[in-house]
Design an enzyme around this catalytic site. Structure first.
Site, PDB file in Angstrom:
ATOM      1  CB  VAL A 110       6.966  -0.965  -2.000  1.00 29.51           C
ATOM      2  CG1 VAL A 110       5.636  -1.647  -1.703  1.00 29.51           C
ATOM      3  CG2 VAL A 110       7.708  -0.612  -0.718  1.00 29.51           C
ATOM      4  CD  GLN A 119      -6.752  -8.867  -6.067  1.00 25.07           C
ATOM      5  OE1 GLN A 119      -6.815 -10.007  -5.610  1.00 25.07           O
ATOM      6  NE2 GLN A 119      -6.132  -8.593  -7.189  1.00 25.07           N
ATOM      7  N   GLY A 120      -5.706  -5.239  -1.481  1.00 25.24           N
ATOM      8  CA  GLY A 120      -5.214  -5.174  -0.106  1.00 25.24           C
ATOM      9  C   GLY A 120      -3.879  -5.869   0.116  1.00 25.24           C
ATOM     10  N   GLY A 122      -0.941  -5.121  -1.163  1.00 24.25           N
ATOM     11  CA  GLY A 122       0.114  -4.116  -0.973  1.00 24.25           C
ATOM     12  C   GLY A 122       0.143  -3.636   0.477  1.00 24.25           C
ATOM     13  CE  LYS A 123      -5.071   0.220   2.674  1.00 30.52           C
ATOM     14  NZ  LYS A 123      -5.515   0.200   1.260  1.00 30.52           N
ATOM     15  CE1 TYR A 153       4.370   2.543   0.718  1.00 28.59           C
ATOM     16  CE2 TYR A 153       4.460   4.180  -1.031  1.00 28.59           C
ATOM     17  CZ  TYR A 153       4.759   2.924  -0.557  1.00 28.59           C
ATOM     18  OH  TYR A 153       5.437   2.030  -1.342  1.00 28.59           O
TER      19      TYR A 153
END
Lengths: 175, 175
Positions: A110, A119-120, A122-123, A153
């Site tokens: 990942v 900034q979100g 990755g989510k 995670y």
């Protein structure tokens, strides 16, 4: 949360696109607004040299290109994340999962480009690969997290050592 | 240790055979000595009903046969362990690994029949699957161990949480 939720619960598709705010105007402010989108793809035909650049950007060790190609080919799901500004497309994130196509999957590699971290995105990338795995009826989604990303995670619904189950790695020299 | 060592370092082959002591004589002691062998196979064409019996014997929950077949088919390596007494062959152990065929493998479904536990057959089975994975140039061999078998795997060279790396599982309801 509504954006992530809709992304996560959306219909299964090979690519999802969202429109991000336009980039800030630079210099004299005369430029027109360039549309910027971030989208996901499950296409395995990925340029491994572009992937290598992304991995270099986060400081990962170089790996033999031939093996990277083989690993992608034999991964169950590959999700790449792209930013498109006008005609220009840039790989900004990547993840893949091995699986037995029935019960278990393990997520590896990942990576999100440093310019897009915090900034979100990755989510968003993780929710996308989870969605893809769930749409294939995989119930046991696992990964091995470095210490500094355990909380990342955890916030996505992953639990460390559930019921005392330990992730273990084999070291040939420790026998 | 010399037996395990030779098994582990032996040439890569789809099956290894060792001769175990003959079974104890029963009843009036008139039976001839029946040769007993334990051998390993990487053949994926395994009778899933026989595998289900083995899993039943250790108390695992039943899983849909169709999914078990699919999981075996899409596992990178399957190692089964068999006891042969004369003409009679019995499945006494099983393990399998998912993999990207290049860097990583994860071992799942390690099972040894209760009649054969505590005698080193589990270790032997694990050394066999590690040998198979190493012969395929897989360097990162991983697994998720239930608490009561962490020391079993530790004795085989597996390390829990190396450098703080955490095994994590996704729980849909915990989000």
């Amino acid at each position: 949360m509504s954006f992530w939720k809709s992304l996560f619960n959306g219909q299964s598709s090979s690519a999802s696109a969202v429109t991000a705010p336009p980039p800030p105007l630079n210099g004299n402010g005369q430029e027109g607004v360039i549309e910027t989108k971030v989208f996901f793809s499950t296409n395995k035909e990925i340029d491994v040299y572009e992937l290598e650049e992304l991995c270099d950007a986060v400081g990962w060790s170089r790996r033999p290109i031939r093996k990277v190609k083989k690993a992608i080919e034999h991964s169950f799901i590959v999700v790449s994340m792209w930013e498109q500004r006008g005609q220009y497309r840039r790989l900004i994130g990547f993840s893949r999962a091995t699986s037995d196509h029935a019960f278990n999957a393990t997520i590896w590699d990942v990576v999100v480009h440093p310019d897009y971290q915090g900034q979100g995105w990755g989510k968003s990338l993780m929710r996308q690969i989870i969605k893809e795995l769930r749409s294939e009826d995989i119930s046991n989604i696992t990964l091995f997290a470095d210490p500094h990303v355990v909380n990342f995670y955890r916030n996505l619904g992953f639990r460390p050592d559930p019921e005392g189950i330990k992730g273990m790695f084999w070291y040939p020299n420790s026998r």
